[in-house]
Design a protein around this motif. Structure first.
Motif, mmCIF file in Angstrom:
data_model
loop_
_atom_site.group_PDB
_atom_site.id
_atom_site.type_symbol
_atom_site.label_atom_id
_atom_site.label_comp_id
_atom_site.label_asym_id
_atom_site.label_seq_id
_atom_site.Cartn_x
_atom_site.Cartn_y
_atom_site.Cartn_z
ATOM 1 N N ARG A 65 16.287 58.307 22.573
ATOM 2 C CA ARG A 65 17.577 58.208 21.904
ATOM 3 C C ARG A 65 18.642 57.676 22.855
ATOM 4 O O ARG A 65 18.717 58.082 24.010
ATOM 5 N N TYR A 110 9.617 55.783 24.854
ATOM 6 C CA TYR A 110 9.259 55.417 23.490
ATOM 7 C C TYR A 110 9.707 56.538 22.565
ATOM 8 O O TYR A 110 9.444 57.707 22.834
ATOM 9 N N GLY A 111 10.428 56.177 21.507
ATOM 10 C CA GLY A 111 10.958 57.172 20.584
ATOM 11 C C GLY A 111 12.212 57.863 21.106
ATOM 12 O O GLY A 111 12.695 58.813 20.499
ATOM 13 N N VAL A 157 12.764 47.798 18.702
ATOM 14 C CA VAL A 157 11.810 47.971 17.603
ATOM 15 C C VAL A 157 10.482 48.526 18.114
ATOM 16 O O VAL A 157 9.983 49.527 17.603
ATOM 17 N N CYS A 158 9.910 47.895 19.124
ATOM 18 C CA CYS A 158 8.582 48.302 19.595
ATOM 19 C C CYS A 158 8.584 49.682 20.246
ATOM 20 O O CYS A 158 7.596 50.410 20.145
ATOM 21 N N LYS A 159 9.670 50.042 20.890
ATOM 22 C CA LYS A 159 9.767 51.373 21.503
ATOM 23 C C LYS A 159 10.289 52.421 20.512
ATOM 24 O O LYS A 159 10.375 53.596 20.852
ATOM 25 N N GLU A 160 10.620 51.985 19.303
ATOM 26 C CA GLU A 160 11.130 52.878 18.253
ATOM 27 C C GLU A 160 12.299 53.722 18.753
ATOM 28 O O GLU A 160 12.362 54.930 18.585
ATOM 29 N N GLN A 169 16.105 55.072 18.935
ATOM 30 C CA GLN A 169 17.243 55.363 18.060
ATOM 31 C C GLN A 169 18.515 55.073 18.849
ATOM 32 O O GLN A 169 18.722 55.649 19.912
#
Length: 181
Positions: A97, A94-95, A116-119, A121
């Protein structure tokens, strides 16, 4: 890439191998190279990959997660296939790259809700700046990467067509072929 990151790299061709070396230089503590070509993965091992995985179409995500034993902060996709792009989305924390480097498939379907849910990049990259070339030359000058017959094959220009076909196949022994004039 940050110090202490775990990095998964899809593709053990020349781009994936150089990504491995740069990840190490930037402080990644665990690097996992994934490819279908065992010969190229042997090269990755000698280049210092902490782990490598021969992808044969089984449950790649689960097996790489088990191999890493921890969260994966960064995924570098030097293949560019829909399947490796989706696997990267499933693997990264999560978050996390992801960088898409490979250009194998132009149009792919990915799980947008996971992004989207794991944010996550996701960055695409294609070309090089003059600064990138300067850094690459410095890496060669400092012998951090040494051109040798393990990963580099020098061939006469007349063999160009065969060399290209060899590189396109998944069985190519050498990650990089250069031409001698």
């Amino acid at each position: 890439i940050n110090i202490g990151d775990t990095v998964v790299i899809f593709g053990a061709g020349i781009i994936g191998l150089f990504c491995l070396k740069v990840a190490q230089l930037m402080g990644a503590t665990k690097t996992i190279l994934v490819d279908t070509n065992e010969t190229r993965l042997e090269t990755a091992k000698t280049w210092g990959a902490t782990h490598y995985y021969v992808s044969r179409g089984e449950d790649v995500v689960r097996e790489i997660q088990e191999l890493s034993g921890e969260s994966i902060q960064v995924v570098l996709d030097a293949v560019g296939a829909g399947v490796t792009r989706q696997q990267g989305i499933e693997l990264v924390e999560y978050g996390g790259r992801i960088v898409w480097i490979g250009r194998h498939q132009n149009e792919v379907t990915i799980a947008g809700d996971q992004v989207v849910c794991k944010e996550i990049q996701i960055t695409g990259t294609f070309c090089y700046s003059p600064k990138d070339f300067d850094q690459a030359l410095t890496i060669l000058e400092q012998k951090i990467i040494v051109p040798d017959e393990q990963w580099l094959s020098l061939r006469p220009l007349e063999e160009g067509k065969n060399c290209f076909e060899e590189q396109v196949s998944s069985t190519a022994r050498y990650p990089k072929i250069a031409y001698q004039l």
